[in-house]
Scaffold this active site. Sequence first.
Site, short mmCIF file in Angstrom:
data_model
loop_
_atom_site.label_atom_id
_atom_site.label_comp_id
_atom_site.label_asym_id
_atom_site.label_seq_id
_atom_site.Cartn_x
_atom_site.Cartn_y
_atom_site.Cartn_z
N LYS A 118 0.82 -1.21 0.00
CA LYS A 118 0.00 0.00 0.00
C LYS A 118 0.86 1.27 0.00
O LYS A 118 2.01 1.28 0.45
CB LYS A 118 -0.94 0.00 1.21
CG LYS A 118 -2.00 -1.12 1.18
CD LYS A 118 -3.03 -0.91 0.09
CE LYS A 118 -4.03 -2.05 0.05
NZ LYS A 118 -4.99 -2.03 1.15
N ARG B 191 -3.88 -10.87 3.77
CA ARG B 191 -4.07 -10.79 2.31
C ARG B 191 -2.83 -10.13 1.73
O ARG B 191 -2.55 -8.96 2.01
CB ARG B 191 -5.32 -9.99 1.98
CG ARG B 191 -5.66 -9.94 0.50
CD ARG B 191 -6.97 -9.18 0.27
NE ARG B 191 -7.33 -9.17 -1.13
CZ ARG B 191 -6.93 -8.27 -2.02
NH1 ARG B 191 -6.13 -7.27 -1.62
NH2 ARG B 191 -7.30 -8.34 -3.28
#
Length: 367
Positions: free
Chosen positions: A310, A345
């Site tokens: 991210k 994840r």
Amino acid sequence: MIGIERKPAPLRGLLRSGHRLYLLPRDLLTGEAAEAEVEAGSAHWLAGGPVAFRAVDLIMRSGPAVQMARAPVETLADHDIPDLDGRLRRLCGPRPLLGKATVPLLMGIVNATPDSFFDGGHHAGAEAAIAHGRALAAQGAAILDIGGESTRPGAEPVPLDEERRRTEPVVRALAADGHTVSIDSRNAAVMAAALDAGAAWVNDVSGLSHDPAAAALVAARGCPVVLMHMRGEPRTMQAEPRYDCAPLDVYDELEARVLAAEQAGIARDRILVDPGYGFAKTVAHNLQVTSWLAVLHGLGCPVLFGASRKSSIGKLSRGEPASDRLAGSIALALAGVARGAQVLRVHDVAETAQALAVQRALDAAER
């Protein structure tokens, strides 16, 4: 965190009408130390283990005002805590959905898209996506999460037929191999096609709020579902997100989605919750939510955590692009596991599995 007033324990008389109460596990530990303290009664297992906690922050909230006091677990009965037994059952109980699997489980990301923020276009064709899914499974992914619509900040919606075209053959092939497959979609029609093709889980970034037909579909199919926290749409979600207290706001909004799912006929023991790292959150919000991740166990559901690659990793470091954020991804994954996350994840399954193996060995070395 800004605006939190710390109070001394005990808290009798402070829990007044109109206050919301949250239990945040603190003094987390693993390995032999955790086992010994649980056996001695000075700690409780968090969500069935392998993380235990020796203390709890009792967090009281009324509007934007937040008060907090820390209490060792053996003193919790000394406080005026409504439904203490029920709260502890939700916080400490095993998660039947995961069975006896060793946690955390790794969910490998298979983006069958041309425009995902990290690997968009790398596996856009069905054959490439299938091969990538098989490789991730060989590296240790217990679940393969197949997505056909990018939900990166600023992303535009994908037509349903195109999303189905991208995902259905990938799901069918990987499920036929015997892998546990999840469909990453906000759309009931895409979910249905994937479930018909052999998918076992649904992963919805909107928490079943985007498509009015989604909750009924998941209820009818009886499959596990991941409810992720997000505000707004991917296209606009990063436009100045604001929270009174990000971890507690996320908790409240996920709790509302869990209750809505139950009302639609989805049993709580088939629901996982995901705080939505990077979705409608600033870097500061992401750090706050991650720091208090353990509070989400109070919902009584397994916690999925996904911070892989991210943009906040680069913002916290030297502005690295997604291709150079592996180390930060692993740091966040280990932080999630230390706070009891049961599913990670990730894009980088082999590297994350290696980091977890080393961490487990360190924990075992304490024995």
